[in-house]
Motif scaffolding. Structure first.
Motif, mmCIF file in Angstrom:
data_model
loop_
_atom_site.group_PDB
_atom_site.id
_atom_site.type_symbol
_atom_site.label_atom_id
_atom_site.label_comp_id
_atom_site.label_asym_id
_atom_site.label_seq_id
_atom_site.Cartn_x
_atom_site.Cartn_y
_atom_site.Cartn_z
ATOM 1 N N GLU A 56 0.986 -1.136 -0.190
ATOM 2 C CA GLU A 56 0.122 -0.031 0.127
ATOM 3 C C GLU A 56 0.818 1.227 -0.085
ATOM 4 O O GLU A 56 0.247 2.220 -0.552
ATOM 5 N N ASN A 106 -1.872 3.367 -2.002
ATOM 6 C CA ASN A 106 -2.612 2.627 -3.084
ATOM 7 C C ASN A 106 -3.070 1.390 -2.450
ATOM 8 O O ASN A 106 -2.102 0.312 -2.185
ATOM 9 N N GLY A 109 -5.576 -0.419 -6.391
ATOM 10 C CA GLY A 109 -5.948 0.554 -7.545
ATOM 11 C C GLY A 109 -6.731 1.942 -6.817
ATOM 12 O O GLY A 109 -7.077 2.832 -7.725
ATOM 13 N N ASN A 110 -7.103 1.857 -5.551
ATOM 14 C CA ASN A 110 -7.725 3.123 -4.862
ATOM 15 C C ASN A 110 -6.782 3.784 -4.050
ATOM 16 O O ASN A 110 -6.185 3.264 -3.044
ATOM 17 N N LYS A 111 -6.530 4.782 -4.309
ATOM 18 C CA LYS A 111 -5.715 5.820 -3.517
ATOM 19 C C LYS A 111 -6.339 6.315 -2.346
ATOM 20 O O LYS A 111 -7.650 6.583 -2.345
#
Length: 145
Positions: A56, A106, A109-111
């Protein structure tokens, strides 16, 4: 429905704790949670925490062997959840993480935004910290703040 086992890390500096900022659209609520994630089958909580920080934030952490365990029953985005949460004390291997105020992570794919928040903002109720029960644990270990 099933119970999810997760490992998250308590990383502190100067009465601040390193957390991610989240948002629940159903509750219209901004909340905070230490970074971590699911424990995979055959993986120790400590190993899961190290892996999650690498995935992440692209960084390494050093994790202590002490573990606090909380059971967290909650609702997120209108859906019920149930977790057994292993909270591990950790520190960053890279000292640069102690110098900046916030970072972009991350997850799949989601920040998300990760940042240092003063513990008093959680213990005073100004900001919401999950999992439930974690704030009282911080209060006990930081009575002199």
């Amino acid at each position: 429905m099933s119970i999810r086992n997760i490992a998250i890390c308590k990383i502190e500096k100067d009465n601040h704790i390193f957390v991610l900022e989240g948002y629940d659209p159903k509750k219209d609520e901004i909340f905070y949670r230490p970074i971590g994630g699911g424990i995979e089958f055959g993986e120790l909580a400590k190993e899961a925490a190290v892996r999650e920080f690498q995935e992440e934030l692209g960084t390494n952490i050093i994790v202590d062997n002490d573990v606090q365990v909380f059971e967290n029953i909650f609702e997120y985005n209108g859906k019920p959840g149930h977790e057994v949460v292993c909270i591990l004390d950790a520190k960053f291997a890279d000292p640069a993480y102690y110098k900046s105020r916030e970072f972009i992570g991350n997850e799949g794919g989601n920040k998300f935004k990760a940042l240092w928040v003063h513990i008093n903002e959680f213990t005073s109720g100004q900001k919401i910290l999950y999992p439930e029960g974690f704030v009282s644990s911080l209060e006990k270990s930081h009575k002199t703040l």
